[in-house]
Design a protein around this motif. Structure first.
Motif: not given
Length: 122
Positions: A30-44, A74-76, A96-97, A103-107
């Motif tokens: 969800h943190s990726l949704s507003d990033i300009e230039g981000f087109a999506g995720l892909i599985t390797k 985290i690996d994206c 963003a991640v 902030s959300t998990t505290g980790a």
């Protein structure tokens, strides 16, 4: 690391809070949704085979590793829009991640590794 942990554990005054790794991956997604230039995720390549063998491969493009001290790595695996500066998009993804998860998990987030796997035209 002795084993692959599947959740973050945080001791609280009245008990324990456990955050499953799929929740962490969803927050990262969800943190990726507003990033300009981000087109999506892909599985390797090989991810489908790993699924069939019962091995975890990540949340369809996001892999979460929880360390023994409940820190996160985290690996994206991302696609970037053609014409965008790949390094800038990757840096924005990292920021963003990290921000969303801390902030959300505290980790603590040790690393956000961004693997640019392709370029996509709009």
């Amino acid at each position: 690391m002795a084993e692959n942990k599947q959740y973050i554990t945080q001791e609280q005054e009245n008990g324990r809070v456990m955050i499953y790794e799929d929740v962490v991956a969803t927050i990262a997604l969800h943190s990726l949704s507003d990033i300009e230039g981000f087109a999506g995720l892909i599985t390797k390549p090989g991810a489908d085979i790993a699924d069939k063998l019962g091995m975890k491969n990540g949340f369809k493009g996001i892999k979460v590793t929880i360390t023994d001290d409940d820190s996160l790595i985290i690996d994206c695996n991302v696609l970037v829009h053609y014409g965008q500066c790949v390094v800038s998009v990757a840096k924005n993804i990292q920021e963003a991640v990290r921000s969303a998860l801390e902030s959300t998990t505290g980790a603590k987030v040790l690393n956000v590794n961004v693997n640019v796997c392709g370029i996509v035209r709009k």
